[in-house]
Design an enzyme around this catalytic site. Structure first.
Site, PDB file in Angstrom:
ATOM      1  N   ARG A  21       0.842  -1.216   0.000  1.00  0.00           N
ATOM      2  CA  ARG A  21       0.000   0.000   0.000  1.00  0.00           C
ATOM      3  C   ARG A  21       0.870   1.255   0.000  1.00  0.00           C
ATOM      4  O   ARG A  21       0.626   2.211  -0.753  1.00  0.00           O
ATOM      5  CB  ARG A  21      -0.901  -0.029   1.246  1.00  0.00           C
ATOM      6  CG  ARG A  21      -1.682   1.241   1.510  1.00  0.00           C
ATOM      7  CD  ARG A  21      -2.499   1.033   2.782  1.00  0.00           C
ATOM      8  NE  ARG A  21      -3.225   2.227   3.171  1.00  0.00           N
ATOM      9  CZ  ARG A  21      -2.741   3.180   3.952  1.00  0.00           C
ATOM     10  NH1 ARG A  21      -1.492   3.079   4.411  1.00  0.00           N
ATOM     11  NH2 ARG A  21      -3.469   4.221   4.268  1.00  0.00           N
ATOM     12  N   CYS A  73      10.280 -19.246  -7.004  1.00  0.00           N
ATOM     13  CA  CYS A  73      10.352 -19.433  -8.462  1.00  0.00           C
ATOM     14  C   CYS A  73      11.752 -19.863  -8.867  1.00  0.00           C
ATOM     15  O   CYS A  73      12.670 -19.039  -8.953  1.00  0.00           O
ATOM     16  CB  CYS A  73       9.974 -18.111  -9.138  1.00  0.00           C
ATOM     17  SG  CYS A  73      10.239 -18.096 -10.908  1.00  0.00           S
ATOM     18  N   GLY A 104      16.740 -14.778   0.079  1.00  0.00           N
ATOM     19  CA  GLY A 104      16.699 -15.369  -1.264  1.00  0.00           C
ATOM     20  C   GLY A 104      16.200 -14.358  -2.278  1.00  0.00           C
ATOM     21  O   GLY A 104      16.769 -14.199  -3.362  1.00  0.00           O
ATOM     22  N   ASP A 127      11.046 -14.692  10.040  1.00  0.00           N
ATOM     23  CA  ASP A 127      12.195 -15.356  10.678  1.00  0.00           C
ATOM     24  C   ASP A 127      13.158 -14.411  11.407  1.00  0.00           C
ATOM     25  O   ASP A 127      13.946 -14.863  12.225  1.00  0.00           O
ATOM     26  CB  ASP A 127      12.990 -16.153   9.624  1.00  0.00           C
ATOM     27  CG  ASP A 127      12.166 -17.268   9.002  1.00  0.00           C
ATOM     28  OD1 ASP A 127      11.334 -17.850   9.709  1.00  0.00           O
ATOM     29  OD2 ASP A 127      12.347 -17.541   7.799  1.00  0.00           O
TER      30      ASP A 127
END
Ligand code: ADP
Ligand code: F6P
Length: 318
Positions: A21, A73, A104, A127
């Site tokens: 947002r 992906c 990642g 995490d």
């Protein structure tokens, strides 16, 4: 710069919507077109993105998950996948990209930067495993979710005089287990950063019983020992009745706390500001201040475990 895009990648975390947002509305306020990319890097490869409006991010600040969806992906890690993503970005004349995700996802952004796309990353993961920032987006909400779950377990654990083991997520980082364990008055907190022994745990549990504490709470970070196996070993070693619970994905959802909403909001706006200055990097929050560092700096370090808090939790639990 006229066109930017935003995506969420890797595991979702509460507060991602507040961040999306902020990116969209801050971007529009600065005269930019902002595209929302679906399912992380998959959407870049498949050209699945659409122009966002102030209304497309209405009524989401309070919601968990990500309206853009997310994905892991593998194709993006290949040369072919990267080329497809770059072609789609170039054809739409998108010069800047906000990537909301974990380490990642930052590595993915590095590849885009090397190929001329400006990227500003936001640390979105429950995490809290990134060393350069005190907080990642979603960690606070996940901590509160774990604490609420432990409250419920505590009731029944107390009624039955049992040992209850609660397994949290964390992906190799003990912050979630420690933070929630400290806030829950857990008797034992097992984290990847500190070795544990079943004998020592049993000694502690028996000592607690000797001091008229009839039930115990153990918070166990994931990927150290199966919760069921720990329960079995404790019962075998000292005869105490154990139950175990793997909290799982309940920790990833839910309405974000005010802290995470505001973190996501500030992260999102700052990311756009930095893109407008042609600066690539990652936003963070350190020592009470918002910061912006390079991806290299963000990834080249190991998170320091808060040993003081770990020791404090141990001292207070008897
Ligand atoms: P997180 O961002 O939460 O750490 P992942 O490690 O699963 O989650 O990474 C999310 C996505 O980022 C991956 O699915 C992949 O698309 C992309 N990614 C991760 N590592 C790399 C890499 N070395 N090169 C290119 N893309 C990567
Ligand atoms: O990185 C976030 C995280 O929730 C970790 O804590 C956990 O190990 C992993 O993702 C679970 O991944 P998945 O959603 O693929 O089950």
């Amino acid at each position: 710069m006229k066109n930017i895009a935003v995506l969420t990648s890797g595991g979702d975390s509460p507060g991602m919507n507040a961040c999306i947002r902020a990116v969209v509305r801050y971007g529009i306020s600065q005269g930019l077109n902002v595209y929302g990319v679906k399912r992380g890097y998959s959407g870049l490869i498949e050209n699945d993105m659409e122009l966002m409006t102030t209304r497309s991010v209405g009524n989401i600040i309070q919601t968990g998950g990500t309206i853009l969806k997310t994905a892991r992906c593998n194709e993006f890690k290949t040369e072919e996948g990267l080329s497809k993503a770059l072609k789609n970005l170039r054809e739409r004349e998108i010069e800047g990209l906000v990537v909301i995700g974990g380490d990642g996802s930052f590595r993915g952004a590095e590849k885009l930067i090397q190929n001329g796309i400006l990227c500003a990353c936001v640390p979105g993961t429950i995490d809290n495993n990134l060393f350069y920032t005190d907080y990642t987006l979603g960690f606070d909400t996940a901590t509160n979710t774990v604490v609420n779950m432990i409250n419920n377990v505590r009731d029944t654990s107390m009624s039955h005089d049992r040992v209850s083991i609660i397994e949290t997520m964390g992906a190799g980082c003990g912050d979630l287990a420690l933070n929630a364990g400290l806030a829950s008055g857990a008797d034992v907190i097992i984290v990847p950063e500190v070795n544990f022994s079943v004998e020592e745990i049993c000694k502690k549990l028996i000592n607690a019983r000797n001091h008229h504490k009839e039930f115990s709470i153990i918070v166990l970070s994931e990927h150290i020992i199966e919760a069921s196996e720990l329960a079995r070993q404790i019962t075998e070693h000292c005869g105490l009745e154990c139950r175990w619970l793997i909290l799982g994905h309940v920790q990833r959802g839910g309405s974000p706390t005010a802290f995470d909403r505001n973190l996501g909001t500030n992260f999102g706006a700052r990311a756009v500001e930095e893109l407008l200055k042609n600066n690539c990097g990652v936003v963070g929050y350190r020592d009470g201040k918002y910061i912006y560092v390079t991806i290299e700096e963000a990834l080249n370090g190991t998170r320091k475990f808060n040993e003081d808090e770990y020791r404090l939790a141990q001292k207070l639990s008897f």
